[in-house]
Design a protein around this motif. Structure first.
Motif, PDB file in Angstrom:
ATOM      1  N   ASN A 102       0.834  -1.205   0.000  1.00  0.00           N
ATOM      2  CA  ASN A 102       0.000   0.000   0.000  1.00  0.00           C
ATOM      3  C   ASN A 102       0.870   1.256   0.000  1.00  0.00           C
ATOM      4  O   ASN A 102       1.943   1.265   0.582  1.00  0.00           O
ATOM      5  CB  ASN A 102      -0.902   0.023   1.250  1.00  0.00           C
ATOM      6  CG  ASN A 102      -1.891  -1.098   1.244  1.00  0.00           C
ATOM      7  OD1 ASN A 102      -2.653  -1.247   0.300  1.00  0.00           O
ATOM      8  ND2 ASN A 102      -1.867  -1.913   2.288  1.00  0.00           N
ATOM      9  N   ARG A 103       0.368   2.296  -0.612  1.00  0.00           N
ATOM     10  CA  ARG A 103       0.990   3.627  -0.618  1.00  0.00           C
ATOM     11  C   ARG A 103       2.439   3.598  -1.098  1.00  0.00           C
ATOM     12  O   ARG A 103       3.337   4.111  -0.431  1.00  0.00           O
ATOM     13  CB  ARG A 103       0.905   4.256   0.772  1.00  0.00           C
ATOM     14  CG  ARG A 103      -0.519   4.556   1.231  1.00  0.00           C
ATOM     15  CD  ARG A 103      -0.571   5.303   2.564  1.00  0.00           C
ATOM     16  NE  ARG A 103       0.163   6.553   2.473  1.00  0.00           N
ATOM     17  CZ  ARG A 103       1.079   6.931   3.377  1.00  0.00           C
ATOM     18  NH1 ARG A 103       1.374   6.194   4.415  1.00  0.00           N
ATOM     19  NH2 ARG A 103       1.710   8.085   3.229  1.00  0.00           N
ATOM     20  N   ALA A 138       5.114   0.289  -9.933  1.00  0.00           N
ATOM     21  CA  ALA A 138       3.659   0.480  -9.809  1.00  0.00           C
ATOM     22  C   ALA A 138       2.946  -0.072 -11.036  1.00  0.00           C
ATOM     23  O   ALA A 138       1.916  -0.758 -10.904  1.00  0.00           O
ATOM     24  CB  ALA A 138       3.338   1.955  -9.598  1.00  0.00           C
ATOM     25  N   GLN A 139       3.469   0.199 -12.214  1.00  0.00           N
ATOM     26  CA  GLN A 139       2.845  -0.291 -13.452  1.00  0.00           C
ATOM     27  C   GLN A 139       2.871  -1.817 -13.492  1.00  0.00           C
ATOM     28  O   GLN A 139       1.866  -2.440 -13.808  1.00  0.00           O
ATOM     29  CB  GLN A 139       3.578   0.287 -14.660  1.00  0.00           C
ATOM     30  CG  GLN A 139       2.987  -0.188 -15.974  1.00  0.00           C
ATOM     31  CD  GLN A 139       3.766   0.337 -17.169  1.00  0.00           C
ATOM     32  OE1 GLN A 139       4.776   1.029 -17.029  1.00  0.00           O
ATOM     33  NE2 GLN A 139       3.300   0.011 -18.350  1.00  0.00           N
ATOM     34  N   ARG A 142       5.447   5.048  -2.558  1.00  0.00           N
ATOM     35  CA  ARG A 142       5.705   6.490  -2.617  1.00  0.00           C
ATOM     36  C   ARG A 142       7.202   6.784  -2.537  1.00  0.00           C
ATOM     37  O   ARG A 142       8.005   5.927  -2.213  1.00  0.00           O
ATOM     38  CB  ARG A 142       4.994   7.183  -1.458  1.00  0.00           C
ATOM     39  CG  ARG A 142       5.510   6.722  -0.090  1.00  0.00           C
ATOM     40  CD  ARG A 142       4.589   7.158   1.042  1.00  0.00           C
ATOM     41  NE  ARG A 142       5.023   6.700   2.344  1.00  0.00           N
ATOM     42  CZ  ARG A 142       4.763   5.494   2.846  1.00  0.00           C
ATOM     43  NH1 ARG A 142       4.087   4.608   2.148  1.00  0.00           N
ATOM     44  NH2 ARG A 142       5.174   5.179   4.064  1.00  0.00           N
ATOM     45  N   GLN A 172       9.883   3.904  -9.171  1.00  0.00           N
ATOM     46  CA  GLN A 172       8.571   3.785  -8.534  1.00  0.00           C
ATOM     47  C   GLN A 172       7.483   3.580  -9.588  1.00  0.00           C
ATOM     48  O   GLN A 172       6.609   2.718  -9.435  1.00  0.00           O
ATOM     49  CB  GLN A 172       8.267   5.042  -7.717  1.00  0.00           C
ATOM     50  CG  GLN A 172       6.861   5.091  -7.157  1.00  0.00           C
ATOM     51  CD  GLN A 172       6.434   6.506  -6.779  1.00  0.00           C
ATOM     52  OE1 GLN A 172       6.963   7.482  -7.304  1.00  0.00           O
ATOM     53  NE2 GLN A 172       5.479   6.607  -5.878  1.00  0.00           N
ATOM     54  N   GLY A 173       7.525   4.361 -10.655  1.00  0.00           N
ATOM     55  CA  GLY A 173       6.522   4.245 -11.718  1.00  0.00           C
ATOM     56  C   GLY A 173       6.562   2.885 -12.406  1.00  0.00           C
ATOM     57  O   GLY A 173       5.514   2.298 -12.701  1.00  0.00           O
ATOM     58  N   GLY A 230       0.516  -3.233 -10.836  1.00  0.00           N
ATOM     59  CA  GLY A 230      -0.856  -2.734 -10.891  1.00  0.00           C
ATOM     60  C   GLY A 230      -1.235  -1.890  -9.702  1.00  0.00           C
ATOM     61  O   GLY A 230      -2.378  -1.909  -9.241  1.00  0.00           O
ATOM     62  N   LEU A 231      -0.274  -1.116  -9.191  1.00  0.00           N
ATOM     63  CA  LEU A 231      -0.505  -0.255  -8.024  1.00  0.00           C
ATOM     64  C   LEU A 231      -0.735   1.176  -8.474  1.00  0.00           C
ATOM     65  O   LEU A 231      -0.191   1.616  -9.480  1.00  0.00           O
ATOM     66  CB  LEU A 231       0.697  -0.294  -7.083  1.00  0.00           C
ATOM     67  CG  LEU A 231       1.121  -1.665  -6.552  1.00  0.00           C
ATOM     68  CD1 LEU A 231       2.432  -1.570  -5.804  1.00  0.00           C
ATOM     69  CD2 LEU A 231       0.040  -2.244  -5.669  1.00  0.00           C
ATOM     70  N   SER A 232      -1.520   1.906  -7.715  1.00  0.00           N
ATOM     71  CA  SER A 232      -1.684   3.337  -8.008  1.00  0.00           C
ATOM     72  C   SER A 232      -0.619   4.102  -7.256  1.00  0.00           C
ATOM     73  O   SER A 232      -0.191   3.717  -6.177  1.00  0.00           O
ATOM     74  CB  SER A 232      -3.075   3.813  -7.596  1.00  0.00           C
ATOM     75  OG  SER A 232      -3.248   3.621  -6.213  1.00  0.00           O
ATOM     76  N   VAL A 233      -0.198   5.199  -7.852  1.00  0.00           N
ATOM     77  CA  VAL A 233       0.850   6.024  -7.236  1.00  0.00           C
ATOM     78  C   VAL A 233       0.263   7.356  -6.860  1.00  0.00           C
ATOM     79  O   VAL A 233      -0.493   7.959  -7.537  1.00  0.00           O
ATOM     80  CB  VAL A 233       2.044   6.220  -8.207  1.00  0.00           C
ATOM     81  CG1 VAL A 233       3.098   7.083  -7.571  1.00  0.00           C
ATOM     82  CG2 VAL A 233       2.611   4.881  -8.610  1.00  0.00           C
TER      83      VAL A 233
END
Length: 185
Positions: A125-126, A178-179, A128, A174-175, A182-185
Motif C-alpha cells: 500500500n501507498r 507500480a505499473q 511512494r 517507482q513508476g 498494478g498499483l496506483s501512485v
C-alpha cells in the motif's frame, strides 16, 4: 553558454515474459572506498600482530595477557568483518527489485550472494517517494547507509528501498514497479 546534459540513469530495468527486474547499483564514493580499503589493510596488519603476540605469550604461559589478547582480537575481528562487509557492499553491492509471478522481491546482494525479501503485491500500500535528507552528509558519501527513497506500507510496517537513488530516478523506478504490480501512485 554550455547547457548540461541530463543525468543518465544508474539503475537498469529489464522486462521479460516473467516480469520486471530492476538493478540498482550502490552509490560508489571513491574517497570512502580508498580510505576504507587502506584502513582495512592496517586493520588486518594489526590483527596479524595480535595473533603473533598470542602465540608468543602462550609459549611463556602468561595466561592473563593471552586472555586479554584473545578477547581484544575477537572484538577486533568483528570490527574488521563489519568494515570489510561495508567495503564490499560499496564496491560490488546492488539491490535487485523483481516483480514477477505475483510476488515483489527486494534482494540486496554482493557478488551474487544476498538475501531476498518477498512481498505480496496485494498487501503493498501507498508506494511512494519519501526522501530522508541528511544535513550531516552534504556530499552524499553516506547514501548507501540510508533507508532508501522509495517506500511502501506492508501491513503495520513501512518498507524502504532504493538506497543510493536520487529522488528523480527513484520516481522512475517507482513508476515502473507500480505499473508492473498494478498499483496506483
Amino acid at each position: 553558454m554550455r547547457v548540461l546534459d541530463p543525468a543518465p540513469r544508474r539503475s537498469r530495468s529489464e522486462r521479460s515474459i516473467h516480469g520486471l527486474r530492476i538493478s540498482v547499483p550502490t552509490h560508489k564514493s571513491v574517497i570512502v572506498l580508498a580510505f576504507l580499503g587502506l584502513w582495512l589493510c592496517g586493520w588486518v596488519l594489526g590483527g596479524i600482530v595480535a595473533v603473533v603476540q598470542i602465540i608468543l605469550q602462550a609459549r611463556n604461559a602468561d595466561i592473563a595477557q593471552v586472555g586479554f589478547l584473545v578477547v581484544w582480537l575477537s572484538f577486533w575481528t568483528i570490527g574488521g568483518v563489519i568494515a570489510g562487509g561495508t567495503w564490499l557492499w560499496m564496491a560490488f553491492g546492488q539491490t535487485l527489485l523483481i516483480a514477477e509471478n505475483s510476488v515483489f522481491t527486494i534482494r540486496r546482494e554482493v557478488l551474487g550472494i544476498g538475501r531476498d525479501k518477498h512481498y505480496a503485491p496485494s498487501s503493498v500500500n501507498r508506494l511512494r517517494i519519501q526522501s530522508h535528507p541528511n544535513p550531516l552528509d552534504p556530499f552524499g558519501m553516506m547514501r548507501n547507509f540510508e533507508k532508501g527513497p522509495i517506500a511502501f506500507d506492508y501491513g503495520a510496517k513501512t518498507i524502504f528501498f532504493g538506497q543510493g537513488l536520487d529522488e528523480a530516478e527513484a520516481r522512475i523506478v517507482q513508476g515502473e514497479i507500480a505499473q508492473e504490480l498494478g498499483l496506483s501512485v
